[in-house]
Design a protein around this motif. Structure first.
Motif, PDB file in Angstrom:
ATOM      1  N   VAL A   1       0.709  -1.389   0.244  1.00 14.49           N
ATOM      2  CA  VAL A   1       0.303  -0.354  -0.142  1.00 14.49           C
ATOM      3  C   VAL A   1       1.177   1.532  -0.153  1.00 14.49           C
ATOM      4  CG1 VAL A   1      -0.853   0.558   1.993  1.00 14.49           C
ATOM      5  CG2 VAL A   1      -1.687   0.828   1.147  1.00 14.49           C
ATOM      6  N   TYR A   2       2.221   1.367   0.254  1.00 13.26           N
ATOM      7  CA  TYR A   2       3.108   2.236   0.320  1.00 13.26           C
ATOM      8  C   TYR A   2       3.889   2.415  -0.435  1.00 13.26           C
ATOM      9  CZ  TYR A   2       2.359   0.890   5.457  1.00 13.26           C
ATOM     10  OH  TYR A   2       2.022   0.120   6.361  1.00 13.26           O
ATOM     11  N   ASN A   3       3.397   1.864  -1.257  1.00 10.98           N
ATOM     12  CA  ASN A   3       4.099   2.550  -3.456  1.00 10.98           C
ATOM     13  C   ASN A   3       3.433   2.208  -4.318  1.00 10.98           C
ATOM     14  OD1 ASN A   3       4.884  -0.079  -3.059  1.00 10.98           O
ATOM     15  ND2 ASN A   3       6.693   0.171  -3.603  1.00 10.98           N
ATOM     16  N   ARG A   4       1.550   2.461  -3.923  1.00 10.31           N
ATOM     17  CA  ARG A   4       0.476   1.765  -5.307  1.00 10.31           C
ATOM     18  C   ARG A   4       0.507   2.591  -6.190  1.00 10.31           C
ATOM     19  NH1 ARG A   4      -4.633   1.506  -2.075  1.00 10.31           N
ATOM     20  NH2 ARG A   4      -4.739   3.801  -1.590  1.00 10.31           N
ATOM     21  N   GLY A   5       0.951   4.009  -5.781  1.00 10.51           N
ATOM     22  CA  GLY A   5       0.520   4.599  -7.137  1.00 10.51           C
ATOM     23  C   GLY A   5      -0.591   5.116  -7.754  1.00 10.51           C
ATOM     24  N   ASP A   6      -1.089   5.301  -9.240  1.00  8.75           N
ATOM     25  CA  ASP A   6      -2.159   5.944  -9.133  1.00  8.75           C
ATOM     26  C   ASP A   6      -2.622   4.198 -10.098  1.00  8.75           C
ATOM     27  OD1 ASP A   6      -1.489   8.306  -9.828  1.00  8.75           O
ATOM     28  OD2 ASP A   6      -0.514   7.916 -11.505  1.00  8.75           O
TER      29      ASP A   6
END
Length: 237
Positions: free
Chosen positions: A97-102
């Motif tokens: 969840v911490y680097n999920r982007g668009d």
């Protein structure tokens, strides 16, 4: 108005993915040891509820939670359904969840997710309410010889509602309850707040014979004496 159905909505117990902030969506992840313990504590809290029906998502983390609860209710058959699954998160599933982007193109549209949860409610819970309301009407007519509401008041307290267990996922529970309230099918009892839906939390909705309900509690965790994951990676902020 008489309560004809009581719905107990439980979020599944914890998974390792919950603990690590991994987006699960419709990945079929199992409960971890803490999640099994949370399910047991939910079972303790619901032990004295005379369930007459039970439904859960077919994903194993929800199904196992329901099965642990129903060990105390061996005569109740569990019905599993894809309709109670978490939102499909597309290419996000399995990622942090911490680097999920668009949002990915294959993320289940929120309109479809909402429609899925409401269709299940209307096809399942609303129909139980209709059947129970018909039973109430028949019972009161037999007892009083009339369908005049003024003659029913002293009798209504004797009617036993149908108690229904529903085990699902945080995103679906929040979406469903928020829409039920927003559409005025359900009102929120004084002092109740719709916020985060924690693992193994219990929400309760009382439904009367007119098809209207009251949210009695939301995501209650007073039965849990364990450390809880505070964020839900499957809820899009």
């Amino acid at each position: 108005m008489t309560i004809v159905v009581k719905v107990y909505i439980v979020r599944h117990g914890e998974t390792e993915e919950n603990r690590q902030g991994i987006m699960q969506g419709q990945l079929d992840t199992p409960l971890n040891a803490a999640g099994v313990r949370q399910a047991e504590l939910a079972a303790d809290a619901l032990e004295d509820v005379p369930f007459g029906a039970a439904y859960s998502s077919d994903l194993q983390r929800a199904k196992k939670t329901a099965e642990v609860i129903l060990e105390r209710h061996p005569d109740v058959r569990l019905e599993t359904t894809e309709a109670l699954r978490e939102r499909y998160m597309g290419d996000w599933q399995g990622g942090s969840v911490y680097n999920r982007g668009d949002p990915p193109a294959n993320l289940e549209p929120i309109v479809d997710f909402l429609a899925r949860s409401m269709k299940w409610w209307n096809d399942t819970i609303a129909r139980h309410v209709q059947r129970q309301a018909a039973s109430l009407k028949k019972e009161l007519t037999q007892d009083t010889g009339t369908q005049d509401d003024s003659e029913w008041e002293d009798e209504r307290w004797e009617f036993e509602p149908l108690h229904i267990l529903v085990v699902s996922h945080g995103g679906l529970i929040g979406t469903l309850v928020t829409n039920l309230v927003g559409s005025r099918k359900v009102e929120v009892a004084e002092g109740v707040t719709i916020g985060r839906c924690f693992n193994a939390s219990i929400s309760v909705i009382d439904m009367n014979e007119s098809g209207r309900g009251v949210l009695i509690s939301y995501a209650d965790t007073t039965h849990l004496n364990v450390d809880l994951v505070q964020e839900n990676a499957d809820v899009q902020q």
